[in-house]
Write an enzyme that holds these catalytic residues in place. Structure first.
Site, mmCIF file in Angstrom:
data_model
loop_
_atom_site.group_PDB
_atom_site.id
_atom_site.type_symbol
_atom_site.label_atom_id
_atom_site.label_comp_id
_atom_site.label_asym_id
_atom_site.label_seq_id
_atom_site.Cartn_x
_atom_site.Cartn_y
_atom_site.Cartn_z
ATOM 1 N N ARG A 145 0.616 -1.551 -0.002
ATOM 2 C CA ARG A 145 -0.167 0.113 0.555
ATOM 3 C C ARG A 145 0.806 1.949 0.071
ATOM 4 O O ARG A 145 1.740 1.512 0.223
ATOM 5 C CB ARG A 145 -1.131 0.160 1.343
ATOM 6 N N LYS A 169 -1.814 -2.542 8.120
ATOM 7 C CA LYS A 169 -2.920 -2.200 8.759
ATOM 8 C C LYS A 169 -3.017 -2.388 10.543
ATOM 9 O O LYS A 169 -2.702 -3.811 10.327
ATOM 10 C CB LYS A 169 -4.019 -2.233 8.015
ATOM 11 N N HIS A 237 -2.864 3.006 -6.254
ATOM 12 C CA HIS A 237 -3.593 1.896 -5.730
ATOM 13 C C HIS A 237 -3.758 0.962 -6.730
ATOM 14 O O HIS A 237 -3.488 -0.520 -6.793
ATOM 15 C CB HIS A 237 -4.907 2.093 -4.836
ATOM 16 N N ARG A 240 -1.268 -1.825 -7.329
ATOM 17 C CA ARG A 240 -1.180 -2.211 -6.119
ATOM 18 C C ARG A 240 -2.146 -3.442 -7.148
ATOM 19 O O ARG A 240 -2.062 -4.873 -6.738
ATOM 20 C CB ARG A 240 -2.033 -2.408 -4.552
ATOM 21 N N HIS A 263 -3.495 -8.492 3.092
ATOM 22 C CA HIS A 263 -5.285 -8.924 3.175
ATOM 23 C C HIS A 263 -5.662 -9.756 5.120
ATOM 24 O O HIS A 263 -5.050 -10.880 5.254
ATOM 25 C CB HIS A 263 -6.142 -9.557 2.594
ATOM 26 N N TYR A 272 -9.760 -9.095 -6.314
ATOM 27 C CA TYR A 272 -9.236 -9.061 -7.881
ATOM 28 C C TYR A 272 -9.786 -10.179 -8.760
ATOM 29 O O TYR A 272 -8.883 -10.105 -9.888
ATOM 30 C CB TYR A 272 -7.764 -8.512 -7.107
#
Length: 297
Positions: A145, A169, A237, A240, A263, A272
């Protein structure tokens, strides 16, 4: 009450400052609406019809359904917190259904477009060009990211193990592979970087030796890809997105891509997969005994 909730998001949920700010703004927006429309200051004794009036006002203000759903989600989380801390019994949003939103298809860059950008930057030899080339290469080769790239420290790169330690995250650490093909660019950049700043711990810096920032990274990607691509969105993004899509097209399994992207669930990674359908159809048409292409061989 709001501050307690924000502390909970920061200390227990480990949300980023950016996310917490968004929650705070959404809650203050609703509180101001209650005050102006219902002459009510308390967020505890709230009924769904009041929340629905707020939603209607947001719709009338031409705010997108996607943004409204995000704002309502903030409110829902807030009331779940109040339930958890026994300040309310019933969540007024417990039966709320999100507004319908159209699914936006994110179109990834092609390998050709990415190579065109990397090759065009390679024609320059100054610090900025070398830094920008490395940014593009790391985005595309790791799928990290934008905030993760910005926060990479030089000490978190291991040329011996061929990995980069990334802080994702909710402060979750993961290691992503470092392609051998970008090691020469990385070494050359680090050598030039040391001449500009010996004080910064961060890998990517400006000409003045400061840590790079989000808008700068966006401008770098948008500027280079605008020259080679006609796609509507040209952002970090999308790089990515391209990373994930190209891996899936080449046969990578979904779980591996999930781990690389950082994730927490497969559901996030599955967005995706629709881009890899063309590749799947191609394999299907070439392999199935009843395929017309198979019969024409």
């Amino acid at each position: 009450m709001i501050e307690s909730f924000l502390d909970y998001l920061s200390l227990e949920k480990k949300y980023s400052v950016h996310t917490i700010t968004a929650y705070k703004n959404d809650l203050i927006s609703f509180r101001d609406f209650l005050s102006s429309e219902f002459n009510q200051e308390s967020l505890v004794d709230v009924h769904y019809n009041q929340i629905r009036s707020w939603i209607v006002s947001l719709v009338d203000a031409k705010i997108s359904n996607r943004t409204i759903n995000r704002k309502v989600s903030s409110l829902k989380s807030f009331y779940k917190f109040l339930q958890k801390t026994e300040q309310i019994i019933i969540n007024p949003l417990s039966k709320h259904k999100a507004l319908k939103v159209s699914k936006k298809v994110q179109v990834p860059f092609t390998s050709k477009e990415i190579n065109l950008v990397i090759n065009s930057i390679s024609e320059e030899s100054n610090f900025i060009a070398l830094r920008n080339k490395l940014i593009v290469e790391i985005f595309y080769s790791t799928g990290i990211r934008r905030t993760e790239l910005i926060n990479i420290k030089e000490t978190e790169i291991s040329l011996y193990n061929g990995t980069i330690k990334v802080l994702g995250k909710r402060n979750k650490e993961r290691f992503v592979p470092l392609l051998e093909s970008i090691v020469p660019t990385l070494k050359e950049y680090i050598s030039l970087r040391k001449k500009i700043s010996k004080n910064s711990d961060f890998l990517f810096i400006t000409e003045k030796g400061n840590k790079i920032y989000e808008t700068l990274v966006y401008r770098i990607i948008n500027s280079y890809f605008s020259k080679v691509s006609s796609k509507v969105k040209k952002s970090p993004h999308i790089l990515r997105h391209s990373f994930a899509t190209h891996l899936l097209n080449e046969g990578a399994d979904l779980n591996s891509v999930k781990e690389l992207l950082g994730h927490s669930s497969l559901a996030s990674t599955q967005v995706y997969t629709h881009n890899s359908l063309d590749a799947i159809k191609k394999v299907y048409n070439q392999a199935h005994p009843r395929s017309s292409k198979k019969n024409n061989l």
